[in-house]
Design a protein around this motif. Sequence first.
Motif, PDB file in Angstrom:
ATOM      1  N   VAL A 249       9.340 -80.973  -5.284  1.00 42.43           N
ATOM      2  CA  VAL A 249      10.902 -80.549  -5.543  1.00 42.43           C
ATOM      3  C   VAL A 249      12.268 -81.926  -5.657  1.00 42.43           C
ATOM      4  CG1 VAL A 249      13.048 -79.441  -5.498  1.00 42.43           C
ATOM      5  CG2 VAL A 249      10.859 -78.642  -3.987  1.00 42.43           C
ATOM      6  N   LEU A 250      11.565 -83.020  -5.084  1.00 40.45           N
ATOM      7  CA  LEU A 250      12.270 -83.742  -5.242  1.00 40.45           C
ATOM      8  C   LEU A 250      12.153 -85.434  -6.437  1.00 40.45           C
ATOM      9  CD1 LEU A 250      13.449 -85.526  -1.051  1.00 40.45           C
ATOM     10  CD2 LEU A 250      14.366 -84.137  -2.392  1.00 40.45           C
ATOM     11  N   HIS A 251      11.451 -84.661  -6.462  1.00 43.48           N
ATOM     12  CA  HIS A 251      10.285 -85.870  -7.515  1.00 43.48           C
ATOM     13  C   HIS A 251       9.531 -84.726  -8.871  1.00 43.48           C
ATOM     14  CE1 HIS A 251       9.575 -88.505  -3.920  1.00 43.48           C
ATOM     15  NE2 HIS A 251       9.498 -89.759  -5.074  1.00 43.48           N
ATOM     16  N   MET A 252      10.332 -83.840  -9.146  1.00 44.15           N
ATOM     17  CA  MET A 252      10.328 -82.945 -10.256  1.00 44.15           C
ATOM     18  C   MET A 252      10.485 -83.645 -11.226  1.00 44.15           C
ATOM     19  SD  MET A 252       9.997 -79.666 -10.676  1.00 44.15           S
ATOM     20  CE  MET A 252       9.929 -78.380  -9.168  1.00 44.15           C
ATOM     21  N   ASP A 253      11.147 -84.452 -11.944  1.00 52.48           N
ATOM     22  CA  ASP A 253      11.494 -84.979 -12.653  1.00 52.48           C
ATOM     23  C   ASP A 253      10.380 -86.146 -13.203  1.00 52.48           C
ATOM     24  OD1 ASP A 253      12.119 -86.905 -10.454  1.00 52.48           O
ATOM     25  OD2 ASP A 253      12.725 -88.479 -11.854  1.00 52.48           O
ATOM     26  N   ALA A 254       9.381 -86.465 -12.072  1.00 48.85           N
ATOM     27  CA  ALA A 254       8.075 -87.134 -12.379  1.00 48.85           C
ATOM     28  C   ALA A 254       7.018 -86.310 -12.948  1.00 48.85           C
ATOM     29  CB  ALA A 254       7.253 -87.489 -11.198  1.00 48.85           C
ATOM     30  N   LEU A 255       7.325 -85.091 -12.285  1.00 46.05           N
ATOM     31  CA  LEU A 255       6.236 -84.146 -12.940  1.00 46.05           C
ATOM     32  C   LEU A 255       6.830 -83.938 -14.365  1.00 46.05           C
ATOM     33  CD1 LEU A 255       6.455 -81.167 -10.263  1.00 46.05           C
ATOM     34  CD2 LEU A 255       4.526 -82.133 -11.163  1.00 46.05           C
ATOM     35  N   GLU A 256       8.102 -84.066 -14.763  1.00 41.97           N
ATOM     36  CA  GLU A 256       8.930 -83.516 -16.088  1.00 41.97           C
ATOM     37  C   GLU A 256       8.052 -84.374 -17.334  1.00 41.97           C
ATOM     38  OE1 GLU A 256      12.909 -82.484 -16.118  1.00 41.97           O
ATOM     39  OE2 GLU A 256      12.469 -81.036 -15.101  1.00 41.97           O
ATOM     40  N   VAL A 257       7.740 -85.768 -16.893  1.00 43.45           N
ATOM     41  CA  VAL A 257       7.762 -87.011 -17.368  1.00 43.45           C
ATOM     42  C   VAL A 257       6.284 -86.664 -17.674  1.00 43.45           C
ATOM     43  CG1 VAL A 257       6.447 -89.156 -17.346  1.00 43.45           C
ATOM     44  CG2 VAL A 257       8.872 -88.024 -16.390  1.00 43.45           C
ATOM     45  N   GLY A 258       5.126 -86.053 -16.850  1.00 36.95           N
ATOM     46  CA  GLY A 258       4.169 -85.401 -17.001  1.00 36.95           C
ATOM     47  C   GLY A 258       3.759 -84.803 -17.615  1.00 36.95           C
ATOM     48  N   GLY A 259       4.557 -83.738 -18.146  1.00 32.13           N
ATOM     49  CA  GLY A 259       4.200 -82.406 -18.605  1.00 32.13           C
ATOM     50  C   GLY A 259       3.611 -80.904 -18.045  1.00 32.13           C
ATOM     51  N   ASP A 260       3.956 -81.743 -16.997  1.00 30.01           N
ATOM     52  CA  ASP A 260       2.697 -80.374 -15.329  1.00 30.01           C
ATOM     53  C   ASP A 260       4.082 -79.293 -15.051  1.00 30.01           C
ATOM     54  OD1 ASP A 260       0.501 -81.634 -14.673  1.00 30.01           O
ATOM     55  OD2 ASP A 260       2.021 -83.330 -14.448  1.00 30.01           O
ATOM     56  N   VAL A 261       5.596 -79.595 -16.015  1.00 29.06           N
ATOM     57  CA  VAL A 261       6.071 -79.284 -16.403  1.00 29.06           C
ATOM     58  C   VAL A 261       7.575 -78.997 -17.444  1.00 29.06           C
ATOM     59  CG1 VAL A 261       6.604 -78.020 -13.442  1.00 29.06           C
ATOM     60  CG2 VAL A 261       8.170 -79.828 -14.418  1.00 29.06           C
ATOM     61  N   GLY A 262       7.948 -78.018 -17.316  1.00 26.34           N
ATOM     62  CA  GLY A 262       9.445 -78.209 -18.697  1.00 26.34           C
ATOM     63  C   GLY A 262       8.490 -78.243 -19.953  1.00 26.34           C
ATOM     64  N   TRP A 263       6.994 -77.358 -19.910  1.00 29.29           N
ATOM     65  CA  TRP A 263       6.683 -77.300 -21.437  1.00 29.29           C
ATOM     66  C   TRP A 263       7.362 -75.732 -21.379  1.00 29.29           C
ATOM     67  CZ3 TRP A 263       3.327 -73.117 -20.805  1.00 29.29           C
ATOM     68  CH2 TRP A 263       2.303 -73.570 -19.877  1.00 29.29           C
ATOM     69  N   GLU A 264       7.009 -74.821 -20.797  1.00 28.12           N
ATOM     70  CA  GLU A 264       6.978 -73.586 -20.997  1.00 28.12           C
ATOM     71  C   GLU A 264       8.404 -73.086 -22.345  1.00 28.12           C
ATOM     72  OE1 GLU A 264       7.517 -75.278 -18.065  1.00 28.12           O
ATOM     73  OE2 GLU A 264       6.528 -73.828 -16.927  1.00 28.12           O
ATOM     74  N   PRO A 265       7.845 -72.006 -23.300  1.00 29.31           N
ATOM     75  CA  PRO A 265       9.020 -71.896 -23.988  1.00 29.31           C
ATOM     76  C   PRO A 265      10.007 -71.329 -23.313  1.00 29.31           C
ATOM     77  CG  PRO A 265       6.920 -70.109 -24.526  1.00 29.31           C
ATOM     78  CD  PRO A 265       6.533 -71.607 -22.662  1.00 29.31           C
ATOM     79  N   ALA A 266      11.038 -71.706 -24.368  1.00 32.39           N
ATOM     80  CA  ALA A 266      13.197 -71.288 -24.033  1.00 32.39           C
ATOM     81  C   ALA A 266      12.302 -69.294 -24.393  1.00 32.39           C
ATOM     82  CB  ALA A 266      13.417 -71.309 -24.900  1.00 32.39           C
ATOM     83  N   VAL A 267      12.576 -68.848 -23.026  1.00 31.85           N
ATOM     84  CA  VAL A 267      12.777 -66.949 -23.062  1.00 31.85           C
ATOM     85  C   VAL A 267      13.672 -66.789 -24.467  1.00 31.85           C
ATOM     86  CG1 VAL A 267      11.535 -66.485 -21.101  1.00 31.85           C
ATOM     87  CG2 VAL A 267      14.150 -66.564 -21.796  1.00 31.85           C
ATOM     88  N   THR A 268      13.369 -65.544 -25.604  1.00 32.23           N
ATOM     89  CA  THR A 268      14.201 -64.662 -26.405  1.00 32.23           C
ATOM     90  C   THR A 268      14.545 -63.190 -25.581  1.00 32.23           C
ATOM     91  OG1 THR A 268      12.620 -63.749 -27.984  1.00 32.23           O
ATOM     92  CG2 THR A 268      14.455 -66.199 -27.755  1.00 32.23           C
ATOM     93  N   LEU A 269      15.434 -62.277 -26.930  1.00 31.58           N
ATOM     94  CA  LEU A 269      15.751 -61.441 -26.349  1.00 31.58           C
ATOM     95  C   LEU A 269      14.047 -60.693 -26.708  1.00 31.58           C
ATOM     96  CD1 LEU A 269      18.920 -60.599 -27.545  1.00 31.58           C
ATOM     97  CD2 LEU A 269      18.644 -60.477 -25.245  1.00 31.58           C
ATOM     98  N   ARG A 270      13.325 -60.731 -26.694  1.00 33.96           N
ATOM     99  CA  ARG A 270      12.146 -60.676 -27.267  1.00 33.96           C
ATOM    100  C   ARG A 270      10.950 -60.986 -26.099  1.00 33.96           C
ATOM    101  NH1 ARG A 270      10.802 -59.491 -33.198  1.00 33.96           N
ATOM    102  NH2 ARG A 270       8.755 -59.195 -32.709  1.00 33.96           N
ATOM    103  N   SER A 271      10.687 -61.938 -25.799  1.00 32.81           N
ATOM    104  CA  SER A 271      10.201 -62.225 -24.678  1.00 32.81           C
ATOM    105  C   SER A 271       9.796 -60.968 -23.748  1.00 32.81           C
ATOM    106  CB  SER A 271      10.643 -63.361 -23.684  1.00 32.81           C
ATOM    107  OG  SER A 271      11.089 -64.554 -24.512  1.00 32.81           O
ATOM    108  N   MET A 272      10.259 -60.211 -23.121  1.00 33.82           N
ATOM    109  CA  MET A 272      10.128 -59.578 -22.359  1.00 33.82           C
ATOM    110  C   MET A 272       8.886 -58.374 -23.404  1.00 33.82           C
ATOM    111  SD  MET A 272      10.245 -57.924 -19.328  1.00 33.82           S
ATOM    112  CE  MET A 272      11.193 -58.505 -17.871  1.00 33.82           C
ATOM    113  N   PRO A 273       9.533 -57.428 -24.120  1.00 36.01           N
ATOM    114  CA  PRO A 273       9.011 -57.041 -24.471  1.00 36.01           C
ATOM    115  C   PRO A 273       7.225 -57.457 -25.574  1.00 36.01           C
ATOM    116  CG  PRO A 273      10.846 -56.975 -26.424  1.00 36.01           C
ATOM    117  CD  PRO A 273      10.717 -57.536 -24.672  1.00 36.01           C
TER     118      PRO A 273
END
Length: 528
Positions: A249-273
Amino acid sequence: MGVPNNDEVANLPYRQPVAAEHSVLHLLRAPWLIPLLALALGARLYQLTAAAIWGDEGSSLLLAQFPLAGIWFHAAHDVHPPLYFMLLRAWIGLFGDSIESIRMMSAVPGVIGVFLGTWLAHLIASRRATMLTCLLLALLPTAVRYSQEIRMYSLMGVWLLGATLALVYWVRAPQRRRYLAIYALLMAAAFYTHYFSALCVLAHWAYLLVLRAPFAGAQRYIARRDWWLANGAIVLLFLPWLPGLIDLVLHMDALEVGGDVGWEPAVTLRSMPSMLWQLMAQDDAEGMPLWLLLTLPGVLAAMMVYVVCTDRSRYRFATLVVLYSALPLLVLYGVSFVSPVFIERYLTAPALGLAIILALGIDRLARRFKVLALALLLAVLAVEGVGLKNNYTVDADDQFNDLVAYMNRHTQAGDQVVLGDMFWYLTWGYYDQSATAPRLYTPPTAAGVSTRPNSYGFGTLIDENAGVYLDHLQDLPQGNGRVWLVMSREAPDEFPSIPSGWRKIDQHAGGDTQAVLYEACHVPCGTR
């Protein structure tokens, strides 16, 4: 007097144990059980090896190659806990690493999950609802899909359904503490398999809070010392892993740099259906008109409301199943407006409850509206059929293993291989037979910033001192003068610049990936 159904059993006095006719042995004698479990197995074995191993699966195999201490260390730097990878290592040791074997590591838990969901329905509903549950779970497209991948999601479903079963047994007979002991062990195993198991615990606590309202005796559940001790035991069992999780958790920025987190698309109102269509039909429904997009989610929401509103049993077990599915969906959807994590595979275990909810709803509708119930069942089966068809549709020309097989046939001694993407590196080693050590291209940015992975996420699987990373193509040793570059086919941005002295002499595509063979001339090509 006739044998009471499960709804009637649920209304028997407090501390009523499970009746013999609703025991697991009684379920095992049901004539339809083995055929439907065979259907579940067949659905998971069909096309099991058709799709090539992809990046996430390759990371599972790489991590499973480490000794147990190494798995513990490297998983602490990855986004998933270590248990699945340890079990995968043991599985490979017993059954080998053929693609059939390693994917069976997910198919077997997938079938076990079908049985556990059927067992749960057997405890809380009628015989008809139990059989429908088994049928709908056997064919549930998202469950079939992730029973065919070398990842932890089908195993996660086993732990969470098993823990929910243990909770049901304990609520029926709270004086039997062994059920809570089993619950604690299964939930601890779930936490060591995937962090989002916490959402199941949240659903269980929410259920016990709901349960205390209808009758005074239920106050004992949420406040019982045994329940708190069981949850404390889960925390204690997870404590050895806690330092690694805190460090991650403390190195979450390192995961973001590597693309392991933060790649997920943003949600919209259509995302649930869209997600519900993905779970039930393996189709994100993005091209659907609004009225059709909302049809399936509307039916699922109506079934949830109907099941909860008609759940007048003492223990409200149908409500528990709705919470098991709905709460994780809603929580992850809400959280994703801040930090996107609304991904199908993260919701596969909660989605198992959707099949149970539909079975409960269809069964209850059939008591008064048989034609409507039959029409709904046929519609659900049709949607699942579409989902299975989509799941089994594999483009044979879009497989990374075919590309590597071509390279295996045409590689010469001394050839060098440079991969333009980490995902291809994760997969390459499983298919390569040339014993060529590939390099991963990591060119610095225009500002001179290194693009090499760090020691978190997928980067933890690579020894930085092993000479894997290549910052400049010109730094390759001369070798025999032949270099394979593996890159995207449609937009080969991984290698925007090829040294002027290199001449393309071969090219082979594998779907959206291609391998291009260059003669890396150290004198002008054609003058030798």
